[in-house]
Design an enzyme around this catalytic site. Structure first.
Site, PDB file in Angstrom:
ATOM      1  N   ASP A  84      12.429   5.991  25.334  1.00 15.57           N
ATOM      2  CA  ASP A  84      11.167   6.712  25.563  1.00 15.57           C
ATOM      3  C   ASP A  84      10.011   6.172  24.729  1.00 15.57           C
ATOM      4  O   ASP A  84       9.093   6.909  24.363  1.00 15.57           O
ATOM      5  CB  ASP A  84      11.333   8.220  25.297  1.00 15.57           C
ATOM      6  CG  ASP A  84      12.271   8.882  26.291  1.00 15.57           C
ATOM      7  OD1 ASP A  84      12.332   8.394  27.443  1.00 15.57           O
ATOM      8  OD2 ASP A  84      12.927   9.869  25.924  1.00 15.57           O
TER       9      ASP A  84
ATOM     10  N   GLY B 146       8.331   3.539  26.010  1.00 19.30           N
ATOM     11  CA  GLY B 146       7.444   3.020  27.043  1.00 19.30           C
ATOM     12  C   GLY B 146       7.773   1.593  27.444  1.00 19.30           C
ATOM     13  O   GLY B 146       6.901   0.855  27.907  1.00 19.30           O
ATOM     14  N   LYS B 147       9.043   1.219  27.288  1.00 18.65           N
ATOM     15  CA  LYS B 147       9.473  -0.140  27.620  1.00 18.65           C
ATOM     16  C   LYS B 147       9.217  -0.463  29.099  1.00 18.65           C
ATOM     17  O   LYS B 147       8.709  -1.540  29.424  1.00 18.65           O
ATOM     18  CB  LYS B 147      10.952  -0.286  27.274  1.00 18.65           C
ATOM     19  CG  LYS B 147      11.554  -1.650  27.535  1.00 18.65           C
ATOM     20  CD  LYS B 147      12.969  -1.746  26.986  1.00 18.65           C
ATOM     21  CE  LYS B 147      13.973  -0.893  27.755  1.00 18.65           C
ATOM     22  NZ  LYS B 147      14.065   0.503  27.272  1.00 18.65           N
TER      23      LYS B 147
ATOM     24  N   TYR C  69       7.096   1.070  31.104  1.00 15.16           N
ATOM     25  CA  TYR C  69       5.638   1.108  31.312  1.00 15.16           C
ATOM     26  C   TYR C  69       5.017  -0.234  30.951  1.00 15.16           C
ATOM     27  O   TYR C  69       4.195  -0.787  31.690  1.00 15.16           O
ATOM     28  CB  TYR C  69       5.044   2.230  30.465  1.00 15.16           C
ATOM     29  CG  TYR C  69       3.603   2.559  30.775  1.00 15.16           C
ATOM     30  CD1 TYR C  69       3.290   3.509  31.736  1.00 15.16           C
ATOM     31  CD2 TYR C  69       2.564   1.938  30.107  1.00 15.16           C
ATOM     32  CE1 TYR C  69       1.968   3.830  32.026  1.00 15.16           C
ATOM     33  CE2 TYR C  69       1.232   2.238  30.382  1.00 15.16           C
ATOM     34  CZ  TYR C  69       0.948   3.190  31.352  1.00 15.16           C
ATOM     35  OH  TYR C  69      -0.367   3.491  31.632  1.00 15.16           O
TER      36      TYR C  69
ATOM     37  N   LYS D  75      16.884  -6.173  35.818  1.00 14.57           N
ATOM     38  CA  LYS D  75      17.501  -5.297  34.832  1.00 14.57           C
ATOM     39  C   LYS D  75      19.004  -5.277  35.081  1.00 14.57           C
ATOM     40  O   LYS D  75      19.438  -5.108  36.224  1.00 14.57           O
ATOM     41  CB  LYS D  75      16.921  -3.876  34.929  1.00 14.57           C
ATOM     42  CG  LYS D  75      17.421  -2.938  33.848  1.00 14.57           C
ATOM     43  CD  LYS D  75      16.499  -1.727  33.707  1.00 14.57           C
ATOM     44  CE  LYS D  75      16.950  -0.825  32.561  1.00 14.57           C
ATOM     45  NZ  LYS D  75      15.905   0.095  32.109  1.00 14.57           N
TER      46      LYS D  75
ATOM     47  N   SER E 226      20.738   3.581  34.020  1.00 18.51           N
ATOM     48  CA  SER E 226      21.340   4.901  34.207  1.00 18.51           C
ATOM     49  C   SER E 226      20.238   5.928  34.448  1.00 18.51           C
ATOM     50  O   SER E 226      19.078   5.702  34.120  1.00 18.51           O
ATOM     51  CB  SER E 226      22.182   5.287  32.993  1.00 18.51           C
ATOM     52  OG  SER E 226      21.466   5.128  31.794  1.00 18.51           O
TER      53      SER E 226
ATOM     54  N   ASP F 107      13.332   2.902  37.105  1.00 21.09           N
ATOM     55  CA  ASP F 107      12.591   1.890  36.345  1.00 21.09           C
ATOM     56  C   ASP F 107      12.168   0.735  37.232  1.00 21.09           C
ATOM     57  O   ASP F 107      11.019   0.291  37.206  1.00 21.09           O
ATOM     58  CB  ASP F 107      13.436   1.358  35.188  1.00 21.09           C
ATOM     59  CG  ASP F 107      13.682   2.390  34.103  1.00 21.09           C
ATOM     60  OD1 ASP F 107      13.108   3.494  34.196  1.00 21.09           O
ATOM     61  OD2 ASP F 107      14.443   2.101  33.166  1.00 21.09           O
TER      62      ASP F 107
ATOM     63  N   GLY G 162      15.533  -4.462  29.102  1.00 21.04           N
ATOM     64  CA  GLY G 162      16.753  -3.948  28.512  1.00 21.04           C
ATOM     65  C   GLY G 162      16.967  -2.481  28.809  1.00 21.04           C
ATOM     66  O   GLY G 162      16.215  -1.855  29.555  1.00 21.04           O
TER      67      GLY G 162
ATOM     68  N   ASN H  39       0.742   2.660  23.928  1.00 20.07           N
ATOM     69  CA  ASN H  39       0.064   3.925  23.616  1.00 20.07           C
ATOM     70  C   ASN H  39      -0.706   3.818  22.304  1.00 20.07           C
ATOM     71  O   ASN H  39      -0.743   4.752  21.492  1.00 20.07           O
ATOM     72  CB  ASN H  39       1.089   5.065  23.544  1.00 20.07           C
ATOM     73  CG  ASN H  39       0.479   6.416  23.832  1.00 20.07           C
ATOM     74  OD1 ASN H  39      -0.477   6.526  24.599  1.00 20.07           O
ATOM     75  ND2 ASN H  39       1.002   7.450  23.214  1.00 20.07           N
TER      76      ASN H  39
END
Length: 225
Positions: free
Chosen positions: A12, A14-15, A17, A37, A41, A54, A116, A179
């Site tokens: 969480d 923001g990878k 994003y 990728k 999951s 994703d 990842g 961010n």
């Protein structure tokens, strides 16, 4: 044909994003850029199909026309670490399949951005075989970009991620801050301290609610080896 691996300081951050903005930036520059990728999951059933969120998000943002499920080798519904999802659902990851699928991506695209799962110490398979995220990076022979934020606690998370990658002899090209608020004195200092303590530069940023990756295009391209 060349690739770059995107990891993060944790879940969480923001990878996805940021990865979407990387692929978008390359494609808008006229580069035949793709996405891959190994394991995802937390996929959702939509219209009778298990959709890897994703991959779907990256494809949408970057205007990549591929079916999202074709961009991911292993798709799990359970929203937990891939190793645990595989134990619950079956179909554990095989590095040979990952290598073959990545090679297919390389044959289709000039630059492949590989995302990842979770942070760098993420178990991908843990049964009679033990596969961690680092094993995928090494199998594909890629260098890395670390996605971090600059919030409270980010110095520790970012520097520890860098130390781990170095201990595993995995190349690090730089840090992208997601961010990021450059007017916040703490975030500006966190950025400075990440660079000074680790010796790894911040090579790009995505501002708060930003839609674009602020990064030199030629520098970004140079990381794909």
């Amino acid at each position: 044909m060349a690739g770059l691996f995107i990891t993060a300081t944790g879940t969480d951050i923001g990878k996805t994003y940021v990865t979407a903005r990387i692929v978008k930036k390359l494609r808008e520059a006229g580069i035949n850029a793709g996405y891959y990728k190994a394991a995802l999951s937390g996929a959702e059933w939509i219209d009778g199909k298990l959709v890897p969120g994703d991959a779907a998000y990256v494809a949408k943002i970057s205007n990549l026309k591929d079916e999202p499920s074709s961009l991911v080798s292993y798709i799990y519904e359970t929203a937990v670490s891939p190793h645990l999802a595989a134990l619950r659902e079956g179909n554990p990851l095989d590095l040979k399949v990952v290598k073959e699928d990545y090679a297919k991506s390389e044959s289709r695209f000039d630059l492949v951005t590989v995302e990842g799962s979770g942070g760098i110490i993420c178990p991908i398979r843990y049964d009679e075989f033990h596969i961690l995220l680092e094993d995928i990076i090494k199998t594909l022979g890629l260098g890395t970009i670390i996605v971090s934020n600059a919030a409270l606690g980010s110095i520790n998370a970012c520097v520890l991620t860098i130390h781990y990658l170095r201990a595993k002899n995995i190349p690090i090209h730089g840090i992208i801050l997601n961010n990021y608020d450059e007017t916040d004195f703490m975030q500006a200092d966190n950025r400075k301290m990440m660079e000074e303590i680790s010796g790894i530069p911040v090579v790009g940023i995505v501002k708060q609610n930003g839609e674009e990756l602020e990064m030199d295009l030629e520098l970004l391209k140079s990381f794909y080896k």
